[in-house]
Design an enzyme around this catalytic site. Structure first.
Site, PDB file in Angstrom:
ATOM      1  N   GLY A 185       0.835  -1.203   0.000  1.00 52.24           N
ATOM      2  CA  GLY A 185       0.000   0.000   0.000  1.00 52.24           C
ATOM      3  C   GLY A 185       0.860   1.238   0.000  1.00 52.24           C
TER       4      GLY A 185
ATOM      5  NE  ARG B 197      14.176  16.261  -2.401  1.00 54.52           N
ATOM      6  CZ  ARG B 197      14.812  16.771  -1.354  1.00 54.52           C
ATOM      7  NH1 ARG B 197      14.886  16.086  -0.231  1.00 54.52           N
ATOM      8  NH2 ARG B 197      15.377  17.963  -1.434  1.00 54.52           N
TER       9      ARG B 197
ATOM     10  NE  ARG C 242      -2.720  -6.653  -3.028  1.00 57.20           N
ATOM     11  CZ  ARG C 242      -3.997  -6.853  -3.251  1.00 57.20           C
ATOM     12  NH1 ARG C 242      -4.380  -7.938  -3.932  1.00 57.20           N
ATOM     13  NH2 ARG C 242      -4.918  -6.034  -2.812  1.00 57.20           N
TER      14      ARG C 242
ATOM     15  CB  ILE D 249      -1.188   5.145   6.845  1.00 58.32           C
ATOM     16  CG1 ILE D 249      -2.212   4.085   6.470  1.00 58.32           C
ATOM     17  CG2 ILE D 249      -0.805   5.960   5.622  1.00 58.32           C
ATOM     18  CD1 ILE D 249      -3.566   4.676   6.126  1.00 58.32           C
ATOM     19  CG  ASP D 250      -2.318   0.322   8.720  1.00 53.37           C
ATOM     20  OD1 ASP D 250      -3.212   1.179   8.840  1.00 53.37           O
ATOM     21  OD2 ASP D 250      -2.335  -0.563   7.853  1.00 53.37           O
TER      22      ASP D 250
ATOM     23  CG  ASP E 107       1.119  -2.413  10.769  1.00 50.14           C
ATOM     24  OD1 ASP E 107       2.004  -1.840  10.101  1.00 50.14           O
ATOM     25  OD2 ASP E 107       0.237  -3.113  10.252  1.00 50.14           O
TER      26      ASP E 107
ATOM     27  CG  MET F 126      -7.710   3.111   6.634  1.00 43.96           C
ATOM     28  SD  MET F 126      -6.547   3.195   5.261  1.00 43.96           S
ATOM     29  CE  MET F 126      -7.723   3.138   3.865  1.00 43.96           C
TER      30      MET F 126
ATOM     31  CD  GLU G 146      -9.767  -0.688   7.614  1.00 42.55           C
ATOM     32  OE1 GLU G 146     -10.030  -0.998   6.464  1.00 42.55           O
ATOM     33  OE2 GLU G 146      -8.585  -0.680   8.075  1.00 42.55           O
TER      34      GLU G 146
END
Lengths: 328, 328, 328, 328
Positions: B15, B25, B76, B131-132, B134, B174, B227
């Protein structure tokens, strides 16, 4: 044994910073949670002297977590610098049955609070709030993260213009003594050069570096300059100097100014404000005084106010290294 | 003795997350700084298999630090899960004279990279971007801070409506397995309740709590729901359940969805990306492999990829406590 | 001869829209300018029935021009649909010595106001405020321009992800009966397809068009879908249908939802609100009633409320043409 | 009979404005739609002279509709002011088999284009793009709506600080000859006073007005000042003058500067750019030349370039009236 705190006053003082409202909210909510009365003081230390108080409950602070500035307002108080002024403040607090005080602000705010606390044996805890991030003993001050976002968003807009026109922009950001805002926002905005108060690399070196950049194929350039930069030239003089010594670019100057102090706080600042607000109330409940609640390694820590105040800015050498490498 | 790295390839996989472009960069610029060739790989591991390569120099990555997504794109790859696929990838890297690989992504990205590195003794360093938040061993992953800002800005807008209408809003954010986004953005947005995967407080308790809030004078409410929340009801079922058991509010549901993955990265994420990109190149130069460069206590650290992968989400109990207190 | 208006009440009703606060402010300031008393009514028509009034002066509305939502709040009132309810409202207005009423809202707000005005010969002027832009006789309604910006900013974020992954996104925007938001935001966001209530081009045609796009080299696609789109499928069914008939893309759905109603109003909406607020007060001063103040060709115009209400949405054919050409 | 246009060149010139990229995109897409070749010219008129051309197709302009600035870049060209320069430009266009030219910019851009078109009988159509909105015959120029939003967002941030500190802020916005930006953004930002080039109300009157404001209970004030304001004092001198004549406030100055030219275009500007881009191509297809495509009453109109150029700014008196009333 610690006597139970029954009424905590809260005020904001000094320059405003995004997250102050969120911190007030957390103080008020924590008081409500622990069944402590909470007294809002308007206009900082001057409001203490004039007894400009209002009782605050959990509902008083609804829908303010996302607002910039401080709804309790902030002023400078010359009177609080006098013994008489502080005595009035103390009498007002006693009359209002306030047991302890939380002061939200920076350097000057803490200095006043420290003095007051010592004079009257009055419990005081500070919460660091200033966009300059120049307080000792806390990794971050409230408002700093938001200010960085404001700066990079502003420079992003200027970059649109810079790269459309092959221009060189000198952009002044806040930071009289500390280069934290300049260094972080400079990296974040992809600046070619960053001038900070902690080092004086000299205007000549800047010219050399810009010539090299140009040769390497750069067609536009952003230079981030901290207010307190030490070349001995102000930003407009610096622009003239570059213009005189470098033919390659049209030069433009932008002073970002006061937009850096405002705006809705970032999530980071809101969460930090919530942690510190709760932490300040709990510190007072545990009998602490003359300390600041700060954040270190993501945990709330207690720092003596005197230690917090004598921040001497040190350049983050690793960050400077990253800046130099990524601006190749 | 470490053999000198001469050509580093870089790819993004899984993702997308804000800050990926800034990380690419920094990798490219660090290579340029250290006189190492840099090879961009398009479309993640699939691009390795198809030799979808492009040489990148310092100028290739200009004006991308502020862009969301990843210009190298991400897909993927089922083929990379096969031995044959990975062999092709290895052959392509060898043919292109690439010595080492930097992979930017999350969990799945690191798993693939770890396997590849072991099979072919090929130096790999990972940069955590999801973004999670985790991933084990790093305080922050790229994109997490930006996502939190996106979420609180969205909820700020919804709050305008909620407070204009005395409504209760259920807002899904999320976080399938981890409640970090929900917990932080919930505090930041001033949510009354926060439901996260790590704890199942039960729908009944929620009703009780909302009744209490209403009594305490709240006229509108925001409930942030991850979620992966574990009440056994999806967010629409939860809304119906509340509607059936609480007369007080009109209920509305909002699923924030994909806007959370995009947007211009925050200053925090841009600086973090710059540090980690430089750190990844330097780790390879120092002979490291099968590690992730993460950030811990504001310093770049090296974490074994296998350790990084087996992140088991733990609720931040202090943050939960702050949430409970400030939502009084 | 027109009797002098001495006290004007103002309320907001129906769905909230950005710019409502700016309109209230302009009404209050214009009253102050013309030395007319101003009475704020909380919670729309229900507040009329319950006499939920507050006197407002120029200072009551400071610092609200930039706030989303409505500080006077808005509710649906079943009671106002009854003769008894409206009688109570009238009695309350008389008791409070209010001479005239300004109602800020959409279709339903105007219908209620028109009926009330006729029944009690009570002067009423409407200000059109709804993000849907579905009121007759005004080029723009308050909140519409802001909503368009909110939608394109959200789609910009999603595009980051779409283009990073070669995905097709279906994005639902508001508009049950009118495609204005979809058509304008679709053009503004560079959408490949825009589905609106006013035309049913059929799901088959969509597949054909997407196949053509793919052939022309597009690697990701954004389809903007108005809520009231007429293919007979909801957005999730539409996604499945495309997935079944087109191999090329991964499909994702995003329903933007309530974020579209909130947020700080755009400059356009603030200026429009200021013009209409002043215009509404001046219309009442000039003896007008049962009209809406709208904007046409940048001038304030008066439109009979009955005309304003029976808006029948017509597709802007020129805009559709521009959409088709620019999405090539 | 109109000869069929087979190849249209497009360039941007003068100061950049948000929406230029969206306009280029619309031109390119319309060319593609009508099977006309499209030639991008880099760096404005200078690029014509240096034949800095690139063939553009529908895919060349993907993902640029939301970007500020202009990817074709813009420079001033002294050479194009000479007959020889223009001759080179013409020869280059002929050599590249270009039949017609679309120029996107303001006043100066149109003047150059008009001259070139007359000299060489070369078909030229202009698209008005400048944040100043100072072109005759079009209700809006590209970039103007975005600049207004940028300005009010900046002032919103400053207002946080102003109202926290009871300060008076003087804020300079763009507008050397025209007060449109100041007047609209001043109303939108809720400014207490707005100083524009079209009227000189005098510094004394300002002091009187501020004294009155203060008496009416205002505790902070925003004054918006157009660059070209005619009091005879620059903004810093004006600040000193107020400070000398009014004790009540701390005074601060902020010059917004270059951020006003950048940023992602608003939906309004993107849609306008799309309409004008398509309109420009269609005008050339219909044999038009030496015209600008503008927008009037929401429809695309054709205006002679000579008419468009001689814009003489007139103050919008109705808007000034609304400003005066709402700042009570």
């Amino acid at each position: 044994m610690v006597e139970k705190i029954k009424n905590i006053a809260v005020l904001t003082s000094g320059g405003d910073a995004p997250g102050m409202n969120a911190a007030i909210r957390a103080v008020v909510r924590a008081c409500s949670f622990y069944k402590i009365e909470c007294t809002g003081v308007y206009r900082g230390y001057q409001g203490l002297i004039e007894a400009d108080f209002e009782a605050l409950d959990a509902r008083s602070v609804r829908n303010i977590i996302n607002k910039g500035g401080t709804f309790l307002k902030s002023t400078r108080s010359e009177e609080f610098k006098t013994k008489e002024g502080r005595k009035k403040a103390f009498d007002n607090l006693k009359a209002a049955k306030v047991d302890a005080l939380i002061v939200i602000g920076g350097d000057g705010t803490f200095t006043g609070g420290q003095l007051f606390s010592q004079e009257f044996k009055f419990p005081i805890v500070g919460i660091p709030a200033t966009i300059d991030n120049d307080i000792n003993g806390t990794d971050y001050t409230l408002g700093y993260d938001t200010a960085l976002n404001t700066v990079v968003e502003a420079i992003d807009k200027i970059r649109d213009t810079a790269s459309s026109h092959n221009r060189l922009f000198l952009i002044e950001v806040m930071g009289r003594d500390a280069g934290d805002i300049a260094l972080n926002s400079g990296i974040g905005a992809g600046a070619e050069e960053i001038l900070i108060p902690e080092e004086n690399l000299g205007a000549e070196r800047l010219i050399d570096s810009l010539k090299k950049s140009k040769k390497s194929g750069k067609t536009s350039s952003i230079i981030v300059v901290a207010e307190g930069e030490k070349s001995g030239k102000n930003i407009f003089e610096l622009a003239s100097y570059i213009e005189d010594n470098l033919d390659e670019y049209e030069i433009r100057v932008s002073v970002l100014g006061h937009i850096q102090r405002g705006g809705s706080p970032s999530c980071f600042d809101r969460v930090l404000a919530s942690k510190l607000g709760v932490g300040a109330v709990e510190a007072l409940m545990n009998g602490k005084s003359e300390i600041m609640v700060g954040i270190h390694h993501q945990k709330v820590v207690h720092v003596d106010l005197v230690t917090a105040i004598k921040g001497d800015a040190k350049i983050d050498k690793e960050l400077r290294r990253v800046a130099d490498i990524t601006s190749v």
